[in-house]
Design a protein around this motif. Structure first.
Motif, short mmCIF file in Angstrom:
data_model
loop_
_atom_site.label_atom_id
_atom_site.label_comp_id
_atom_site.label_asym_id
_atom_site.label_seq_id
_atom_site.Cartn_x
_atom_site.Cartn_y
_atom_site.Cartn_z
N TRP A 151 75.06 20.63 54.80
CA TRP A 151 74.57 19.29 54.48
C TRP A 151 75.69 18.65 53.68
O TRP A 151 76.05 19.12 52.60
N ILE A 158 74.88 16.19 58.77
CA ILE A 158 74.79 17.63 59.00
C ILE A 158 76.01 17.99 59.85
O ILE A 158 76.17 17.45 60.95
N ALA A 179 66.94 18.64 54.49
CA ALA A 179 68.11 17.76 54.42
C ALA A 179 68.18 16.86 55.66
O ALA A 179 68.50 15.68 55.57
#
Ligand code: FAD
Ligand code: NAG
Ligand code: NAG
Ligand code: NAG
Ligand code: NAG
Ligand code: NAG
Ligand code: NAG
Ligand code: NAG
Length: 593
Positions: A362, A303, A407
């Motif tokens: 992501w 991330i 995610a």
């Protein structure tokens, strides 16, 4: 009323027609000698000119959301249906008792944005059935289009009242549905021969089992091979071209019902068209793909702040060009914390210091590894959303945060065989979600792709700030290597300055009626028209006014060469495999006789 009178007249005319047709119809379908692929067709073949049928003047264009239109639309559509019922009787008769079932059906595509009130649906299992349908269609002046899973979002389907030929049940007359082909005198490398109606997940399982792989990886494994070749489905690799660029042989049934075989080495020009043929070159039967030994890959999930990648061209360039595959996803408004989210739910307030740059991406990278314990290798990679990528079960502006949380919940590292490494989507659990995707050529300074991404991001940011809504739920930029295929969007013949030989796909998703969605696509295209932006053929673009001109301008000569191959090989001289949408872009064939 009009339809009743019409039907009577029709029945009589049709009966006469049936008799004539039966007399002229060759009842024995034969499979052409497929080894004789150099055959030159010197005799003048009996093509059937596409003259108007009893439906032509009353069918509407292949359009969207017909049901929202006025009463006159119902009347027109009913009239088409009553004429189709008469034609249906004739067709059944001409197809004969050994032919496939043919039904009148309503059609809705995967994202539910293409509705066709009525078409003839047929699902042949043998090549003889395909030939028979084509010959009957030609005789009845109807058109035929192949379909796979119906995942395309653009009007690639048959026009109302015409024939949809679903190829998914076709079996091979000379082998299994998927076959590994050892190197031979014809080619010194491994290939896989696969029926076009096979799903990518079946092919991938076969590849993994046989220790081989291909280098084109879409975010979905439930498409058919024929569908993927026809629209140049792409993956996300700096060195990976479109799926169709990997094919080396095609067998197809042309508009005279002949089985034809083409190989890349001999029919080089034709392959530049077949590798993104939009269903205009016939019913593809099977294709042969070049494969390479299996790669085991490491998938990493990270991330990262949006600003650090999309507003830093050095970092962006390093990232996309150094990984085997790079998948970047932005879900808008994902950086708000729980307090801010609750405050937004209560008051609708957008936090004063929120900005898109503070949001997160992501970042998913895929890279080859050497020594890995086989017990660590996992199967296909479905996203944990149980549905759509963007938002899971959260609706409204906070879905971006929910999607990012999903995610974040993924394992940071997993290992797979290459065909299993790509994040796979399932249909959205709620409503529908469509996708618009455009490509620009990547320049050596990454100015073009970043300007395009920043435009979408800043447009969404403004709308979120001003109106509390977002025009896109997800932005998924991906990279593709260009090829010399005539109408592939990742195209080496489109040469703006400083090309890296790659294109960036700017893919954005939202429910079709979400505020600002149409607006952003239209403004995007006109903003980047000078940069030769072009649509992904299977995505949503036909709602943009003037897009046909944009497409023709971008491909220029490519469109003429594409049509010329079709004509040179006499694959469809009388446009049996066309629909009205494609005719608007490509025009009519000039060699029908
Ligand atoms: C959730 C989702 C994710 C996706 N992800 C990606 C992605 O990552 N990358 C990407 O590039 N695209 C992606 N797509 C688009 C998708 O790859 C294409 O729409 C593909 O064409 C779908 O295959 P299909 O079997 O549904 O084909 P269909 O939509 O049924 O048909 C597509 C075209 O192929 C033609 N065709 C099919 N079979 C034959 C045949 N045997 N002979 C001749 N013509 C034929 C049809 O006439 C039509 O023109 C995605 C779509 C969805 C819904
Ligand atoms: C493919 O889609 C069908 C629904 O159309 C679904 O039932 C099936 O599980 C899907 N298969 C895979 C492997 O995604
Ligand atoms: C941009 O990225 C490069 C390469 O990662 C890095 O060295 C540089 O510091 C970054 N620039 C800014 C302004 O963050
Ligand atoms: C792409 O291919 C080139 C040439 O084969 C190679 O040098 C490079 O490392 C590859 N890049 C990636 C990201 O795979
Ligand atoms: C959320 O962000 C606000 C700033 O907008 C900050 O004041 C607050 O402390 C943060 N709350 C949490 C739980 O992090
Ligand atoms: C939404 O999904 C989450 C996890 O995916 C689940 O915990 C929650 O119960 C779901 N909520 C609803 C309303 O379905
Ligand atoms: C916000 O909504 C209004 C009214 O629908 C519209 O006129 C305006 O253009 C929108 N602003 C943005 C930035 O989308
Ligand atoms: C092309 O690249 C050169 C050198 O990197 C650069 O000076 C020039 O501005 C670039 N041109 C465009 C239009 O991006």
């Amino acid at each position: 009323m009009v339809p009743r009178i019409c039907s009577c007249v029709l029945v009589i005319t049709m009966s006469i027609f049936v008799v004539a047709a039966v007399i002229s119809l060759n009842l024995d379908e034969t499979i052409e000698d497929v080894t004789n692929y150099d055959r030159v067709f010197t005799e003048v073949p009996r093509y059937t000119r596409h003259i108007p049928s009893v439906l032509t003047e009353i069918t509407g264009p292949l359009s969207r959301s017909k049901r929202q239109i006025a009463d006159s639309e119902y009347i027109r559509s009913d009239l088409v249906y009553s004429r189709m019922r008469v034609l249906h009787l004739m067709m059944k008769y001409l197809i004969g008792p050994n032919g496939p079932e043919i039904e009148i059906r309503h059609f809705v595509n995967w994202d539910k944005t293409i509705l066709i009130d009525n078409l003839f649906y047929v699902r042949p299992t043998t090549i003889q059935q395909v030939q028979r349908i084509i010959r009957v269609a030609a005789m009845m002046h109807m058109r035929v289009r192949a379909t796979g899973k119906g995942h395309s979002r653009s009007p690639l389907y048959p026009d109302e009242g015409n024939i949809m030929m679903d190829v998914r049940d076709l079996t091979r007359f000379d082998g299994p549905r998927i076959e590994l082909m050892r190197p031979s005198s014809e080619r010194n490398y491994l290939t896989v021969k696969v029926m076009t109606g096979v799903y990518l997940y079946e092919l991938n399982a076969f590849l993994v089992k046989n220790g081989v792989t291909v280098m084109a990886e879409p975010l979905e494994n439930n498409d058919t091979i024929g569908g993927m070749v026809s629209v140049s489905t792409h993956g996300s690799s700096w060195n990976g071209t479109g799926f169709g660029d990997n094919i080396v042989e095609v067998r197809l049934i042309d508009s005279l019902g002949r089985l034809r075989r083409f190989v890349r080495e001999k029919h080089t020009e034709l392959f530049k068209a077949l590798t993104c043929g939009l269903g205009m070159f016939g019913i593809m039967y099977d294709i042969t793909i070049k494969v390479v030994p299996t790669k085991v890959v490491k998938v990493e999930n990270q991330i990262v702040p949006l600003g650090s990648l999309i507003y830093n061209s050095t970092k962006f360039g390093e990232t996309v060009s150094s990984n085997l595959a790079t998948e970047i996803s932005w879900y808008p408004f994902n950086s708000v914390n729980d307090t801010e989210a609750q405050n937004y739910i209560n008051s609708g307030n957008i936090p004063a210091d929120w900005s898109a740059r503070k949001d997160y991406l992501w970042l998913r990278t895929v890279n080859e590894v050497d020594d890995i314990n086989p017990s660590l290798i996992q199967g296909p990679n479905f996203l944990p959303t149980g549905g759509s990528l963007s938002g899971s079960n959260v609706t409204g502006l906070l879905r971006g945060k929910a999607a990012l949380d999903l995610a974040r919940s993924l394992a940071p590292v997993t290992y797979h065989y290459l065909p299993d490494a790509f994040a796979l989507l399932k249909p959205p659990r709620f409503g529908s979600e469509t996708s618009t995707a455009f490509m620009v050529t990547v320049d050596t300074e990454y100015k073009r792709p970043l300007a395009a991404l920043q435009f979408i991001i800043e447009f969404a940011e403004r709308q979120i700030r001003e109106n509390g809504t977002t025009p896109v739920n997800a932005l998924l930029p991906r990279l593709v290597m260009n090829s010399d295929c005539h109408i592939c969007p990742a195209n080496s013949n489109i040469q703006p300055v400083n090309s890296t030989g790659r294109s960036m796909v700017i893919d954005f998703l939202a429910p079709p009626l979400q505020d600002g969605y149409y607006d952003i696509s239209r403004k995007f295209v006109y903003k980047f028209r000078g940069d030769l932006v072009r649509p992904h053929w299977a995505k949503r673009y036909d709602n943009i006014p003037g897009v046909m001109d944009i497409i023709r301008d971008v491909y220029g000569e490519g469109i003429h060469k594409f049509m010329k191959s079709r004509e040179d090989y006499r694959l469809d001289p009388c446009d049996l495999f066309m629909n009205k949408f494609l005719q608007q872009i490509f025009g009519d064939s000039k060699i029908c006789y």
